[in-house]
Design an enzyme around this catalytic site. Structure first.
Site, mmCIF file in Angstrom:
data_model
loop_
_atom_site.group_PDB
_atom_site.id
_atom_site.type_symbol
_atom_site.label_atom_id
_atom_site.label_comp_id
_atom_site.label_asym_id
_atom_site.label_seq_id
_atom_site.Cartn_x
_atom_site.Cartn_y
_atom_site.Cartn_z
ATOM 1 N N SER A 46 10.612 2.588 -5.187
ATOM 2 C CA SER A 46 9.650 1.484 -5.100
ATOM 3 C C SER A 46 9.061 1.258 -3.720
ATOM 4 O O SER A 46 8.041 0.574 -3.601
ATOM 5 C CB SER A 46 10.309 0.188 -5.586
ATOM 6 O OG SER A 46 11.437 -0.125 -4.779
ATOM 7 N N LYS A 95 4.033 -3.080 -4.363
ATOM 8 C CA LYS A 95 3.616 -4.484 -4.327
ATOM 9 C C LYS A 95 2.103 -4.662 -4.287
ATOM 10 O O LYS A 95 1.580 -5.705 -4.690
ATOM 11 C CB LYS A 95 4.248 -5.173 -3.110
ATOM 12 C CG LYS A 95 5.726 -5.483 -3.248
ATOM 13 C CD LYS A 95 5.967 -6.638 -4.191
ATOM 14 C CE LYS A 95 7.408 -7.107 -4.156
ATOM 15 N NZ LYS A 95 7.635 -8.274 -5.023
#
Length: 526
Positions: A306, A52
């Site tokens: 992720s 992110k």
């Protein structure tokens, strides 16, 4: 301005002021087991343990001087919050992050550590996001969207730029986790313009498959309910721009179960000795499912790992469910005679299979209902072999391996049937994990309906899972459902669940001719 030129935007992204070029590692044991070369892109190794940071920094770095002077704001309960906070700190910009009150303290502390101001508001992300938008309007701050923004999408797309350089020739398919779709859109837009022969698949949790249902409907839809186990991708509606890109470039969407995600977390730990968060392992779960269903052999497949921002207390739940995800354990309810030697005879009937769990409490002089886990050595097909073998030996049983109530609650509750709990109905709930949630529930319930059963376990997430029984006469059922709707907590009725009837439900009185302890509803089921 026209359609964004994502390849140019990705190549020009400024993410490397703060982000790292993350390595690609082979998951060797899993590769051997599945007879494919399976790789993971290690975005868990970023400074905030998640990809992110890339999109947040790229967006903030491109703001003009006036916008920088005013500051930025975001709404997030997790990885996006940390990405915005660190990006703003690096650039010397004031940042405010609105987080739901249900956000675990460890995540709030992490955001404050990067110098951002945290405003706790509401119980859900939607409430926090609405507050953030209100502050944006009042103060002139720039809202940093977690996924539906071209600059954010381009920042996430740098993941693809790296992996194409790291795996220049052999890659056949890339699997990407999908919540709002920012990472998937950025990766797909890059790969399909540079190496269109590589397949790109989005992977969603079954309980939050907003892209899958949007593609099915041909337009963006809002899911009526979103599961929160993989909280990093728990999004009710795919982004507008991310949906446009996905329709153009993504080859397909794969939905996976909670148990499959837990099994992928275990695979990552076994090979790499790192612990992925549920959303972080989502893509590997989808890769495994796709490779298995399509009988792939000697293929080169890559999943995006992720993130690794997992609450430590969730690991207990993940560990419990990983065996189901690998389908190496089956769970059964079995009726055996209540007499000495019955357990031994039952074990012998299992034909030397290993018992992983056994729950039992005396409840009747003639029959006993046991909750038993059995190790599976030959995969899911072995459950049917066990069922057939025990039936031949005269046992009545129900396969509970796919029964959510049994796996989540019942295994901790086996201990006898309720006595005198007339008109009992059973429900599952999700309660916000914050002080006052239970009190609110009890206050609204008042003294009208008696709670006859209650089980709750904290799994380290924003919501707690509750199983509760209530004594509600038939003529009051409509009013009771109205109460549940007004309460606002997601709920599911489980009054007809066979596991409940076998182990917990109040027993109906039987005539001497019936001679069995289970209720008539269960007797017909087993």
């Amino acid at each position: 301005m026209g359609e964004p030129d994502y390849l140019r935007r990705i190549l020009a992204s400024r993410v490397y002021d703060v982000a790292r070029v993350t390595p690609v590692h082979e998951v060797q044991n899993l590769s051997r087991r599945m007879n494919n070369r399976i790789l993971v892109k290690r975005e868990d190794l970023q400074p905030v343990f998640s990809f992110k940071l890339r999109g947040a920094y790229n967006k903030i770095a491109l703001l003009d001087e006036q916008a920088r002077a005013r500051g930025v704001i975001a709404a997030s309960a997790g990885n996006h919050a940390q990405g915005v906070a660190l990006a703003a700190q690096k650039l010397g910009i004031r940042a405010t992050i609105v987080m739901p009150r249900t956000t675990p303290a460890i995540k709030v502390t992490a955001v404050r550590r990067f110098g951002a101001e945290v405003a706790l508001h509401g119980d859900t992300f939607d409430e926090a996001a609405a507050q953030a938008r209100d502050l944006e309007r009042r103060h002139g701050w720039t809202f940093i969207h977690p996924y539906d923004d071209p600059d954010v999408i381009a920042g996430q797309g740098t993941v693809a730029m790296e992996l194409l350089q790291q795996e220049p020739s052999s890659l056949e398919a890339v699997f990407v986790p999908c919540g709002g779709g920012g990472l998937l859109a950025g990766i797909a837009a890059c790969i399909k313009q540079v190496r269109p022969e590589i397949k790109v698949f989005g992977v969603e949790a079954e309980e939050s498959a907003c892209l899958y249902h949007a593609l099915e409907a041909g337009e963006r839809v809002v899911l009526p309910h979103v599961g929160i186990f993989a909280d990093g991708v728990a999004v009710a509606q795919i982004g507008e721009e991310t949906f446009r890109i996905a329709r153009t470039y993504v080859d397909g969407v794969i939905r996976v179960s909670t148990d499959a995600i837990c099994a992928a977390i275990k695979d990552i730990y076994d090979d790499l000795r790192c612990i992925a968060e549920p959303a972080g392992a989502l893509a590997l779960a989808g890769l495994k499912q796709y490779a298995g269903e399509n009988h792939l052999r000697q293929s080169n497949l890559l999943a995006i790992l992720s993130g690794a921002n997992v609450n430590f207390h969730r690991l207990r739940h993940i560990s419990e469910r990983s065996e189901y995800g690998e389908q190496t354990e089956g769970v059964f309810a079995v009726t055996i005679p209540e007499r000495p030697g019955s357990f031994l005879a039952f074990c012998e009937a299992l034909n030397h299979r290993n018992i992983t769990e056994f729950n039992y409490r005396f409840g009747d002089a003639d029959e006993a209902h046991i909750y038993v886990g059995v190790q599976l050595n030959e995969g899911p097909s072995e459950r049917q072999l066990i069922t057939e073998g025990l039936n031949r030996s005269g046992y009545r049983l129900i396969d509970l391996s796919d029964n959510e109530v049994a796996k989540l609650h019942l295994r901790h509750m086996v201990g006898g049937h309720g006595k005198g709990a007339d008109h009992e109905v059973l429900f599952r709930f999700q309660f916000p994990e914050r002080p006052g949630a239970l009190l609110r529930f009890l206050n609204q319930l008042g003294g009208r309906w008696n709670i006859s059963l209650f089980h709750y376990r904290n799994h380290g997430s924003a919501y707690g899972r509750v199983l509760a029984g209530f004594q509600v006469p038939p003529n009051e059922r409509t009013a009771f459902h109205r109460f549940l709707d007004d309460l606002g907590y997601p709920y599911w009725e489980e009054s007809d669940n066979p596991a409940y009837h076998l182990f917990l439900a109040p027993q109906e009185k039987k005539s001497d001719s019936e001679g069995a302890t289970c209720s008539s509803a269960v007797a017909s089921g087993v």
